[in-house]
Design an enzyme around this catalytic site. Structure first.
Site, PDB file in Angstrom:
ATOM      1  N   THR A  95      13.386   3.350  -3.114  1.00  0.00           N
ATOM      2  CA  THR A  95      14.752   3.827  -3.355  1.00  0.00           C
ATOM      3  C   THR A  95      15.033   5.098  -2.567  1.00  0.00           C
ATOM      4  O   THR A  95      16.081   5.218  -1.915  1.00  0.00           O
ATOM      5  CB  THR A  95      14.978   4.069  -4.858  1.00  0.00           C
ATOM      6  OG1 THR A  95      14.924   2.807  -5.537  1.00  0.00           O
ATOM      7  CG2 THR A  95      16.343   4.711  -5.112  1.00  0.00           C
ATOM      8  N   ASN A  97      14.604  -9.779  -2.442  1.00  0.00           N
ATOM      9  CA  ASN A  97      13.717  -9.650  -3.599  1.00  0.00           C
ATOM     10  C   ASN A  97      13.895 -10.758  -4.625  1.00  0.00           C
ATOM     11  O   ASN A  97      12.970 -11.063  -5.377  1.00  0.00           O
ATOM     12  CB  ASN A  97      13.938  -8.292  -4.274  1.00  0.00           C
ATOM     13  CG  ASN A  97      15.399  -8.008  -4.540  1.00  0.00           C
ATOM     14  OD1 ASN A  97      16.197  -7.929  -3.611  1.00  0.00           O
ATOM     15  ND2 ASN A  97      15.761  -7.840  -5.798  1.00  0.00           N
ATOM     16  N   HIS A 123       4.531   0.251  -4.784  1.00  0.00           N
ATOM     17  CA  HIS A 123       4.153  -0.572  -5.936  1.00  0.00           C
ATOM     18  C   HIS A 123       4.413  -2.068  -5.738  1.00  0.00           C
ATOM     19  O   HIS A 123       4.042  -2.874  -6.594  1.00  0.00           O
ATOM     20  CB  HIS A 123       4.839  -0.068  -7.218  1.00  0.00           C
ATOM     21  CG  HIS A 123       6.285  -0.413  -7.339  1.00  0.00           C
ATOM     22  ND1 HIS A 123       6.743  -1.383  -8.200  1.00  0.00           N
ATOM     23  CD2 HIS A 123       7.374   0.088  -6.728  1.00  0.00           C
ATOM     24  CE1 HIS A 123       8.058  -1.460  -8.114  1.00  0.00           C
ATOM     25  NE2 HIS A 123       8.466  -0.577  -7.232  1.00  0.00           N
ATOM     26  N   THR A 144       5.620  19.558  -1.975  1.00  0.00           N
ATOM     27  CA  THR A 144       4.184  19.370  -1.768  1.00  0.00           C
ATOM     28  C   THR A 144       3.826  17.889  -1.858  1.00  0.00           C
ATOM     29  O   THR A 144       4.246  17.198  -2.777  1.00  0.00           O
ATOM     30  CB  THR A 144       3.380  20.164  -2.818  1.00  0.00           C
ATOM     31  OG1 THR A 144       3.742  21.545  -2.712  1.00  0.00           O
ATOM     32  CG2 THR A 144       1.884  20.001  -2.604  1.00  0.00           C
ATOM     33  N   CYS A 156      22.489 -12.670 -19.770  1.00  0.00           N
ATOM     34  CA  CYS A 156      23.450 -13.362 -20.630  1.00  0.00           C
ATOM     35  C   CYS A 156      23.753 -12.525 -21.870  1.00  0.00           C
ATOM     36  O   CYS A 156      22.846 -12.137 -22.608  1.00  0.00           O
ATOM     37  CB  CYS A 156      22.897 -14.725 -21.038  1.00  0.00           C
ATOM     38  SG  CYS A 156      22.443 -15.751 -19.621  1.00  0.00           S
TER      39      CYS A 156
END
Length: 352
Positions: A70, A149, A199, A235, A321
């Site tokens: 992101t 995706n 990930h 950092t 839904c």
């Protein structure tokens, strides 16, 4: 429990955990420090940077670490258009992008930029001719995902970047889903910016990277000290950077074997589903999609109901839904999947 949701996230590989462990227990130095504690962690950061560069075939200096896919998408898109707004204000993207691209474009549309959303066909593919037609003199950036995706469709990035180059327009691609599942070579693809999410690649959550081709200028999003070539302050997250680097090394080493395994398991699952439920609908084209991704629509049934009854299977719904309505994903809408099928769509994604 059978886990079939690897497109949502992957477990951390054992080798990745082993690579990270010393930086959790022993090596705690700040990579910016000049003493041996800092040197040790700085070397780990640069080793990881090199491993990522080797996987996607670029120079180490072209890799910047981020907090995930992101942030990489935000940095690529906002950073580029804000640094180059004197050249134009038009951005082209597709109608099936991840929210990490779509929402960025929506934000920019409220702040002086014009956005064109390209349609896709019934297989979730962008037509290069549509891109050619959408280009304006004010177009400064094209952002088209490498692989979707939800349905796994792999876009014709090489054809799209050729068009972009012809018009001297910078090209960004979100490769969060494709890295480690298909070949990702930035030189062959012809992209200028490429986003990576750890990930999705058997690395930890909270770490990612952005490939920035030499010569591409971005405006900083995070201000502070001059970390990451003075492009991203803060950092470095040494622990997870080391993990991402190891995950990329493994992905490069085993890519061919993993692709074959993904395709074998996906195709076997599809074969079993077809035999048992011949009325199901496949979304996408298996010949031009990620080898691990299977988007299946079950007619006239709600996906959430199906998933709730799959007690020993983990998968994702393609529609949400509610009591009064059914929220079909933007991807399925763009592909014009009939509502009776779209409402019952489940994404199965296999892994290693």
């Amino acid at each position: 429990m059978i886990y079939l949701d690897y497109n949502a996230t992957t477990p951390i590989a054992k080798e990745v955990v082993a690579e990270m462990k010393p930086f959790l227990e022993e090596y705690f130095g700040n990579p910016s420090s000049l003493h041996q504690y800092g040197v040790k962690t700085k070397l780990a950061v640069e080793k990881a940077r090199s491993r990522i560069a080797q996987l996607i075939n670029c120079d180490s200096s072209e890799i910047i670490f981020t907090s995930g896919g992101t942030e990489s998408n935000n940095f690529a898109i906002k950073g580029y258009v804000l640094a180059n707004k004197h050249q134009g204000n038009h951005i082209i993207t597709s109608s099936i992008e991840h929210p990490a691209v779509f929402e960025v474009c929506e934000y920019l549309s409220k702040n002086g930029f014009s956005i064109t959303y390209l349609p896709v066909d019934n297989y979730g593919m962008v037509n290069p001719e549509d891109l050619e037609k959408a280009i304006k003199p004010s177009t400064i950036l094209i952002s088209i995902m490498h692989a979707n995706n939800e349905v796994g469709s792999i876009q014709p990035i090489v054809e799209l970047t050729k068009i972009a180059k012809k018009h001297n327009i910078t090209f960004h691609t979100d490769a969060a889903q494709s890295l480690g599942k298909t070949e990702v070579n930035v030189k062959d693809l012809g992209v200028d910016l490429l986003s990576i999410a750890g990930h999705k690649l058997y690395a930890p959550k909270g770490i990612g990277a952005l490939y920035i081709k030499n010569g591409i200028n971005l405006e900083k999003l995070i201000h502070g000290a001059d970390h990451e070539q003075n492009l991203r302050a803060g950092t470095e997250n040494v622990l997870e950077i080391a993990g991402l680097g190891k995950a990329c090394e493994i992905a490069a080493k085993n890519l061919g074997k993993n692709i074959a395994h993904y395709a074998k398991t996906r195709d076997y699952l599809y074969e079993l589903l077809q035999k048992s439920l011949p009325q199901i609908k496949l979304n996408g084209d298996l010949q031009h999609s990620l080898p691990n991704t299977l988007s299946i629509s079950f007619p006239k049934v709600e996906a959430n109901t199906l998933i709730s009854r799959l007690e020993n299977v983990a998968a994702s719904a393609g529609a949400a839904c509610h009591s009064e309505s059914i929220d079909v994903s933007a991807v399925l809408e763009a592909m014009k999947v009939p509502i009776d099928y779209a409402m019952g769509t489940i994404r199965f994604s296999t892994g290693r």
